[in-house]
Design a protein around this motif. Structure first.
Motif, PDB file in Angstrom:
ATOM      1  N   ALA A  76      37.857 -61.557  68.219  1.00 20.43           N
ATOM      2  CA  ALA A  76      36.763 -60.747  68.764  1.00 20.43           C
ATOM      3  C   ALA A  76      35.518 -60.865  67.899  1.00 20.43           C
ATOM      4  CB  ALA A  76      37.200 -59.290  68.877  1.00 20.43           C
ATOM      5  N   CYS A  77      35.706 -60.865  66.587  1.00 22.47           N
ATOM      6  CA  CYS A  77      34.560 -60.996  65.683  1.00 22.47           C
ATOM      7  C   CYS A  77      33.913 -62.371  65.826  1.00 22.47           C
ATOM      8  CB  CYS A  77      34.999 -60.751  64.244  1.00 22.47           C
ATOM      9  SG  CYS A  77      33.633 -60.679  63.072  1.00 22.47           S
ATOM     10  N   LEU A  78      34.726 -63.410  65.913  1.00 19.42           N
ATOM     11  CA  LEU A  78      34.186 -64.756  66.111  1.00 19.42           C
ATOM     12  C   LEU A  78      33.385 -64.834  67.408  1.00 19.42           C
ATOM     13  CD1 LEU A  78      37.304 -66.764  64.937  1.00 19.42           C
ATOM     14  CD2 LEU A  78      35.009 -67.006  63.957  1.00 19.42           C
ATOM     15  N   ASN A  79      33.888 -64.211  68.457  1.00 22.19           N
ATOM     16  CA  ASN A  79      33.156 -64.205  69.724  1.00 22.19           C
ATOM     17  C   ASN A  79      31.849 -63.430  69.605  1.00 22.19           C
ATOM     18  OD1 ASN A  79      35.061 -65.753  71.046  1.00 22.19           O
ATOM     19  ND2 ASN A  79      36.104 -64.009  71.991  1.00 22.19           N
ATOM     20  N   GLU A  80      31.894 -62.286  68.932  1.00 20.26           N
ATOM     21  CA  GLU A  80      30.671 -61.501  68.754  1.00 20.26           C
ATOM     22  C   GLU A  80      29.611 -62.296  67.993  1.00 20.26           C
ATOM     23  OE1 GLU A  80      29.651 -58.759  69.955  1.00 20.26           O
ATOM     24  OE2 GLU A  80      31.426 -57.658  70.637  1.00 20.26           O
ATOM     25  N   LYS A  81      30.051 -63.086  67.025  1.00 19.65           N
ATOM     26  CA  LYS A  81      29.108 -63.868  66.225  1.00 19.65           C
ATOM     27  C   LYS A  81      28.822 -65.237  66.836  1.00 19.65           C
ATOM     28  CE  LYS A  81      27.456 -62.391  63.268  1.00 19.65           C
ATOM     29  NZ  LYS A  81      26.275 -61.464  63.274  1.00 19.65           N
ATOM     30  N   GLN A  82      29.412 -65.513  67.996  1.00 22.13           N
ATOM     31  CA  GLN A  82      29.174 -66.767  68.724  1.00 22.13           C
ATOM     32  C   GLN A  82      29.483 -67.988  67.855  1.00 22.13           C
ATOM     33  OE1 GLN A  82      25.165 -66.479  70.294  1.00 22.13           O
ATOM     34  NE2 GLN A  82      25.619 -64.599  71.414  1.00 22.13           N
ATOM     35  N   VAL A  83      30.642 -67.911  67.205  1.00 21.87           N
ATOM     36  CA  VAL A  83      31.108 -68.992  66.339  1.00 21.87           C
ATOM     37  C   VAL A  83      32.222 -69.755  67.058  1.00 21.87           C
ATOM     38  CG1 VAL A  83      32.186 -69.563  64.128  1.00 21.87           C
ATOM     39  CG2 VAL A  83      30.553 -67.663  64.274  1.00 21.87           C
ATOM     40  N   GLU A  84      32.118 -71.063  67.098  1.00 24.88           N
ATOM     41  CA  GLU A  84      33.172 -71.870  67.707  1.00 24.88           C
ATOM     42  C   GLU A  84      34.410 -71.871  66.813  1.00 24.88           C
ATOM     43  OE1 GLU A  84      32.126 -75.784  68.866  1.00 24.88           O
ATOM     44  OE2 GLU A  84      30.406 -75.163  70.074  1.00 24.88           O
ATOM     45  N   TYR A  85      35.564 -71.832  67.448  1.00 24.20           N
ATOM     46  CA  TYR A  85      36.806 -71.828  66.677  1.00 24.20           C
ATOM     47  C   TYR A  85      37.920 -72.457  67.503  1.00 24.20           C
ATOM     48  CZ  TYR A  85      37.958 -67.778  69.615  1.00 24.20           C
ATOM     49  OH  TYR A  85      38.196 -66.949  70.677  1.00 24.20           O
ATOM     50  N   GLU A  86      38.992 -72.778  66.820  1.00 27.54           N
ATOM     51  CA  GLU A  86      40.194 -73.287  67.466  1.00 27.54           C
ATOM     52  C   GLU A  86      41.340 -72.338  67.147  1.00 27.54           C
ATOM     53  OE1 GLU A  86      43.215 -77.171  67.359  1.00 27.54           O
ATOM     54  OE2 GLU A  86      41.492 -77.058  65.995  1.00 27.54           O
ATOM     55  N   LEU A  87      41.986 -71.816  68.181  1.00 23.71           N
ATOM     56  CA  LEU A  87      43.165 -70.978  67.987  1.00 23.71           C
ATOM     57  C   LEU A  87      44.395 -71.874  67.972  1.00 23.71           C
ATOM     58  CD1 LEU A  87      44.635 -68.259  67.780  1.00 23.71           C
ATOM     59  CD2 LEU A  87      44.620 -68.162  70.289  1.00 23.71           C
ATOM     60  N   ILE A  88      45.137 -71.814  66.888  1.00 19.71           N
ATOM     61  CA  ILE A  88      46.344 -72.622  66.737  1.00 19.71           C
ATOM     62  C   ILE A  88      47.548 -71.687  66.839  1.00 19.71           C
ATOM     63  CG2 ILE A  88      47.626 -74.180  65.230  1.00 19.71           C
ATOM     64  CD1 ILE A  88      44.933 -74.942  63.957  1.00 19.71           C
ATOM     65  N   PRO A  89      48.238 -71.686  67.987  1.00 17.83           N
ATOM     66  CA  PRO A  89      49.385 -70.782  68.159  1.00 17.83           C
ATOM     67  C   PRO A  89      50.501 -71.094  67.168  1.00 17.83           C
ATOM     68  CG  PRO A  89      48.659 -71.698  70.265  1.00 17.83           C
ATOM     69  CD  PRO A  89      47.973 -72.484  69.188  1.00 17.83           C
ATOM     70  N   VAL A  90      51.146 -70.045  66.702  1.00 17.61           N
ATOM     71  CA  VAL A  90      52.271 -70.177  65.777  1.00 17.61           C
ATOM     72  C   VAL A  90      53.524 -69.708  66.511  1.00 17.61           C
ATOM     73  CG1 VAL A  90      53.233 -69.472  63.555  1.00 17.61           C
ATOM     74  CG2 VAL A  90      50.752 -69.730  63.818  1.00 17.61           C
ATOM     75  N   ASN A  91      54.556 -70.510  66.484  1.00 22.68           N
ATOM     76  CA  ASN A  91      55.798 -70.184  67.193  1.00 22.68           C
ATOM     77  C   ASN A  91      56.611 -69.197  66.357  1.00 22.68           C
ATOM     78  OD1 ASN A  91      58.256 -70.071  68.533  1.00 22.68           O
ATOM     79  ND2 ASN A  91      58.219 -72.233  69.093  1.00 22.68           N
ATOM     80  N   ALA A  92      56.386 -67.912  66.627  1.00 23.68           N
ATOM     81  CA  ALA A  92      57.072 -66.881  65.846  1.00 23.68           C
ATOM     82  C   ALA A  92      58.559 -66.832  66.168  1.00 23.68           C
ATOM     83  CB  ALA A  92      56.424 -65.523  66.113  1.00 23.68           C
TER      84      ALA A  92
END
Length: 219
Positions: free
Chosen positions: A20-36
């Protein structure tokens, strides 16, 4: 510039807080899912990013961070000049008030919320049972906390003042769970000013992008 990498799960409250913070700051990111379920968060590769084996972990170039509240403060400071302004406040006094309510979230709001989610959602997913006495006790604790919020929000639009800040953002994942997943929406809706605050912040485009993915897995 390389994208920021966030290792975690979209339904994890702490991962959602960072996204949410990354979206608010309009920063590009990659979410890397972790297999819990496979226990990948307890294996050496992930533990090299977060030695406690919890979510999330963030990589920004050579920097690795864990603990979501520390991460969002870093992001708000680093990207101060873009996206949503003044997440940390614009004066020393405003920064102090933001920090105060961030501490309130961590020490007073989060613990009973975490207990409710654990008892009502997480325990059954793991094959356990819900302890209704624990649910009742923590619902009462949270109710008292929200009474304080109701008073505060009767005097200002947001927790730190009349602008959206990290103090508000920190609360959003567990507020989402309360309203949508654990059957405790009345704790919010029964309080006029708390409800208006939630309706305001949950309608933010940056949050909507996250909320649609905050679905707990089935057994």
């Amino acid at each position: 510039m390389a994208k920021i990498k966030v290792h975690g799960l979209p339904f994890s409250s702490c991962t959602a807080r960072v996204l949410a913070c990354l979206n608010e700051k309009q920063v590009e990111y990659e979410l890397i899912p972790v297999n819990a379920r496979a226990g990948d968060h307890k294996k050496p590769q992930y533990l090299s990013l977060n030695p406690f084996g919890l979510f999330p972990a963030l990589e920004d170039g050579c920097l690795t961070l864990f603990e979501s509240r520390a991460i969002i403060k870093y992001l708000a400071k680093k990207y101060e000049g873009q996206g949503c302004p003044n997440l940390l406040g614009s004066t020393v006094e405003e920064e102090a008030v933001v920090e105060q309510w961030c501490e309130v979230e961590s020490h007073h709001f989060n613990p009973p919320c975490y207990a409710l989610v654990s008892q009502i959602i997480i325990n059954p997913l793991k094959g356990g049972t819900t302890d209704e006495a624990v649910v009742e006790s923590n619902a009462e604790k949270l109710s008292r906390v929200l009474d304080v919020y109701e008073d505060r929000l009767s005097k200002s639009k947001y927790l730190a003042g009349d602008w959206f800040s990290l103090a508000d953002l920190q609360h959003m994942p567990f507020l989402h769970y309360l309203v949508n997943d654990v059957g405790k929406a009345t704790l919010i809706s029964s309080r006029k000013h708390v409800n208006a605050w939630w309706e305001d912040i949950c309608s933010r485009p940056a949050w909507k992008k996250i909320a649609v993915h905050m679905k707990f897995p089935s057994k």
